[in-house]
Design a protein around this motif. Structure first.
Motif, mmCIF file in Angstrom:
data_model
loop_
_atom_site.group_PDB
_atom_site.id
_atom_site.type_symbol
_atom_site.label_atom_id
_atom_site.label_comp_id
_atom_site.label_asym_id
_atom_site.label_seq_id
_atom_site.Cartn_x
_atom_site.Cartn_y
_atom_site.Cartn_z
ATOM 1 N N ALA A 20 0.127 -10.844 5.259
ATOM 2 C CA ALA A 20 -0.401 -9.652 4.459
ATOM 3 C C ALA A 20 -0.750 -9.843 3.100
ATOM 4 N N MET A 21 -0.582 -11.036 2.539
ATOM 5 C CA MET A 21 -1.167 -11.591 1.367
ATOM 6 C C MET A 21 -2.338 -12.518 1.677
ATOM 7 N N GLY A 22 -2.750 -12.506 2.783
ATOM 8 C CA GLY A 22 -3.818 -13.433 3.411
ATOM 9 C C GLY A 22 -3.613 -15.036 3.181
ATOM 10 N N ALA A 23 -2.493 -15.315 2.942
ATOM 11 C CA ALA A 23 -1.788 -16.798 2.697
ATOM 12 C C ALA A 23 -1.866 -17.522 3.996
ATOM 13 N N GLU A 24 -2.020 -19.068 3.799
ATOM 14 C CA GLU A 24 -1.981 -19.939 4.810
ATOM 15 C C GLU A 24 -0.482 -20.498 4.853
ATOM 16 N N PRO A 25 0.311 -20.376 5.708
ATOM 17 C CA PRO A 25 1.831 -20.814 5.826
ATOM 18 C C PRO A 25 1.826 -22.363 5.507
ATOM 19 N N LEU A 26 2.645 -22.941 4.492
ATOM 20 C CA LEU A 26 2.916 -24.264 4.287
ATOM 21 C C LEU A 26 4.284 -24.580 4.832
ATOM 22 N N TRP A 27 5.334 -24.039 3.955
ATOM 23 C CA TRP A 27 6.665 -24.707 4.295
ATOM 24 C C TRP A 27 7.711 -23.543 4.514
ATOM 25 N N CYS A 28 8.869 -23.926 4.829
ATOM 26 C CA CYS A 28 9.963 -22.719 4.975
ATOM 27 C C CYS A 28 11.272 -23.177 4.887
ATOM 28 N N THR A 29 12.292 -22.280 4.507
ATOM 29 C CA THR A 29 13.640 -22.998 4.624
ATOM 30 C C THR A 29 14.408 -21.797 5.414
ATOM 31 N N LEU A 30 15.556 -22.303 5.948
ATOM 32 C CA LEU A 30 16.315 -21.367 6.787
ATOM 33 C C LEU A 30 17.861 -21.575 6.333
ATOM 34 N N ALA A 31 18.511 -20.319 6.176
ATOM 35 C CA ALA A 31 19.853 -20.129 5.969
ATOM 36 C C ALA A 31 20.545 -19.396 7.111
ATOM 37 N N LEU A 32 21.251 -19.909 7.738
ATOM 38 C CA LEU A 32 21.812 -19.780 9.185
ATOM 39 C C LEU A 32 23.244 -19.370 9.174
ATOM 40 N N SER A 33 23.732 -18.319 9.573
ATOM 41 C CA SER A 33 25.176 -17.917 9.635
ATOM 42 C C SER A 33 25.186 -17.594 11.055
ATOM 43 N N ILE A 34 26.328 -18.401 11.628
ATOM 44 C CA ILE A 34 26.555 -18.461 12.984
ATOM 45 C C ILE A 34 27.960 -18.506 13.578
ATOM 46 N N MET B 105 -3.534 -4.695 1.501
ATOM 47 C CA MET B 105 -3.300 -5.080 2.634
ATOM 48 C C MET B 105 -1.561 -5.063 2.564
ATOM 49 N N ILE B 106 -0.973 -4.675 3.665
ATOM 50 C CA ILE B 106 0.387 -4.401 3.722
ATOM 51 C C ILE B 106 0.839 -4.821 5.356
ATOM 52 N N ASP C 10 4.704 2.651 5.668
ATOM 53 C CA ASP C 10 4.195 1.380 4.999
ATOM 54 C C ASP C 10 2.684 1.580 4.485
ATOM 55 N N LEU C 11 1.944 2.430 5.226
ATOM 56 C CA LEU C 11 0.574 2.619 4.654
ATOM 57 C C LEU C 11 0.805 3.574 3.517
ATOM 58 N N SER C 12 1.804 4.481 3.523
ATOM 59 C CA SER C 12 2.060 5.393 2.215
ATOM 60 C C SER C 12 2.360 4.449 1.163
ATOM 61 N N ARG C 13 3.170 3.486 1.342
ATOM 62 C CA ARG C 13 3.528 2.793 0.179
ATOM 63 C C ARG C 13 2.286 1.830 -0.277
ATOM 64 N N GLY D 221 9.217 1.071 13.890
ATOM 65 C CA GLY D 221 8.992 0.179 12.839
ATOM 66 C C GLY D 221 8.720 -1.242 13.977
ATOM 67 N N ASP D 222 8.805 -2.324 13.125
ATOM 68 C CA ASP D 222 8.751 -3.671 13.901
ATOM 69 C C ASP D 222 7.560 -3.803 14.559
ATOM 70 N N ASP D 223 6.183 -3.480 14.370
ATOM 71 C CA ASP D 223 5.124 -3.842 15.030
ATOM 72 C C ASP D 223 4.465 -5.207 14.390
ATOM 73 N N TYR D 224 4.672 -5.525 13.003
ATOM 74 C CA TYR D 224 4.291 -6.734 12.446
ATOM 75 C C TYR D 224 2.557 -6.579 12.419
ATOM 76 N N GLU D 225 1.858 -5.542 12.658
ATOM 77 C CA GLU D 225 0.536 -5.493 12.671
ATOM 78 C C GLU D 225 0.261 -5.415 11.022
ATOM 79 N N LEU D 226 -1.040 -5.575 10.586
ATOM 80 C CA LEU D 226 -1.497 -5.254 9.388
ATOM 81 C C LEU D 226 -2.268 -4.135 9.180
ATOM 82 N N CYS D 227 -2.130 -3.491 7.890
ATOM 83 C CA CYS D 227 -2.779 -2.345 7.545
ATOM 84 C C CYS D 227 -3.690 -2.567 6.143
#
Lengths: 324, 324
Positions: free
Chosen positions: A77-91, A208-209, A218-221, A260-266
């Motif tokens: 939604a920001m037009g960004a190229e992914p680089l790195w991530c961190t994960l915090a997991l509770s199981i 974009m959102i 989300d479009l209203s936002r 919700g949960d479509d994760y398309e771009l507007c």
């Protein structure tokens, strides 16, 4: 057999050094990375919790995919190229099989988007998964949500209401066999973040959102943040055939506008950029549609066969969350 | 009165634009930041959960401090300057007062270290707090844990065993009034990350780690990662007077060697850099001590009055976690 924490260590260790811009991966007090000069760094964080964001018993493989997908969607939604991530997991305890499937779902999506896992933290507890993602855009080109101007075309990628219809099927409206082969269920379980599409819109979209809480809300936002409104046409939306067949047009349209949960771009595109948009989007498999235009009047109006349709529901809100 | 989510929105919104290198703060799909050329980006993530990392009923103000402090300690251990952080918060319902106190504890420490909160996510659930922090170091100067060479001096900041003694007091070994005025309890509740000290060691320390799980176990990790061992002297450790008075020397020493949560720094310095170290550390309020020297023999030995002391305990491990 390995216990779940040994499995997690193996899972976390696998990605170290997967990218040149990761100078030091998992295993020290922190990761060390490098942002190339001329780029801005984009950071987003999102948590998914059992019972709130997904039904108890959702497949671990799907959750591994999902926790990363919803964050990649924010980068998209920001037009960004992914680089790195961190994960915090509770199981919870005794979850070795779960971890194995989770890691496999997570890594398949991470590999597809060439994002490196650079930090991790695990704790025993109710299932809760937080991911923080990092991406980059050329300096000063990140696509914000407050850039819509009156006259801009309002566009969406893909189809709407798949995930909400899929969730309705999972919640009892379909047999296990129907669920198994339903594309709607698959779209709920495995959202496809529009990362390539989002990146292609840098320099074209004025705002974009990503649509996580429902298209209308989300479009209203995006419109409200920009100080404009819009006249929109529900007939321009691609409704999923399976949803219309199973639930009827009215409910399928409800899922599309407020599920919700479509994760398309507007996104919004100024008129003078629309020819460029057509060129860029011609090969997009997910499809793209102009659903209306922004106007000075701040109201957000939906037309259905030429008549204004009221949006009854407040839009999907995860029932116990405040996503900020 | 505001509910807790309104309070959180207010809390999250406050920091937007607090630093020049934050191009876009909270409120969009992601934050946009900028890393100055010539610097590496350092990223760490750590979660604290009720019942695992802190006793139920721990003050929200202390938790707001603590969740950021343990992450700042990871930046300190790399020699990094704090820049930005994100917060993923899970809290039970009816916690408006809790949020107010939490935000105040968090922000006091954030302001002290000039770190900007750029992303947030909140969900209802058992209390669990994840923070991801970002910092910077001049390119290629991050202090890793695997750089110790035989002959390097092994140093520590501050005093050890305060937090473990404080936790023992909180867990029933002291009255409420004693807890209230105890510096040990205060050190457990409000760990002081050694950020300035860590940054000053760039170019001086050959390796560094922060002590979260206990001095013996964390020091051993640093030595093992470096492929060396060390001969160490417990008499060089500053033991907190209050701990010795209350628990006796043997137990205070046990807390110091194998208790966790001190968040002091442990680091190695090559002999030719030791004069520079003396110069740099002369004004440090927390104090610094050389506790031994690294050697080729990979064993980690502690001397007490000239005799080798065996370390019985495996070192503090959060009883249900795997911190990676």
């Amino acid at each position: 057999m390995m216990d779940e924490f040994a499995l997690i260590e193996k899972f976390f260790a696998r990605r170290a050094g997967a990218r040149d811009d990761v100078r030091l991966g998992i295993g020290d007090d922190a990761a060390v990375t490098r942002v190339e000069p001329g780029f801005d760094l984009v950071i987003a964080t999102d948590t998914i919790n059992e019972g709130t964001h997904f039904p108890p018993g959702t497949s671990a493989h799907a959750l591994g995919h999902r926790c990363l997908a919803v964050n990649l969607s924010d980068l998209a939604a920001m037009g960004a190229e992914p680089l790195w991530c961190t994960l915090a997991l509770s199981i919870p305890s005794g979850s070795a099989d779960w971890v194995d499937a989770f890691a496999s779902g997570f890594m398949a999506l991470a590999d597809a988007h060439e994002i490196a896992l650079v930090g991790g933290d695990t704790v025993r507890g109710p299932t809760s998964i937080n991911v923080t993602v990092h991406g980059r855009v050329p300096a000063d080109t990140a696509i914000r949500r407050d850039g819509v101007r009156a006259g801009d075309g309002i566009y969406v990628t893909g189809r709407f209401g798949c995930a909400a219809a899929g969730l309705a099927m999972l919640s009892g409206a379909a047999t296990a066999a129907e669920q198994e082969r339903s594309e709607l269920v698959n779209r709920f379980l495995y959202p496809a973040p529009r990362v390539r599409e989002g990146r292609a819109l840098v320099g074209i979209a004025s705002a974009m959102i990503d649509v996580s809480d429902g298209l209308h809300v989300d479009l209203s936002r995006m419109l409200h943040a920009s100080g404009v409104g819009a006249m929109l046409d529900v007939e321009a939306l691609q409704l999923p055939v399976e949803s219309v067949d199973r639930f009827g047009r009215a409910r399928a349209l409800g899922f599309a506008l407020t599920g919700g949960d479509d994760y398309e771009l507007c996104f919004a595109v100024p008129p003078d950029r629309e020819p460029e948009l057509d060129r860029v989007t011609s090969g997009w498999e997910c499809g793209v549609a102009r659903i209306g235009r922004a106007g000075r009047d701040r109201e957000v109006r939906w037309l259905d066969h030429g008549r204004v349709r009221s949006i009854d529901e407040p839009g999907f809100r995860h029932f116990v969350t405040a996503d900020l």
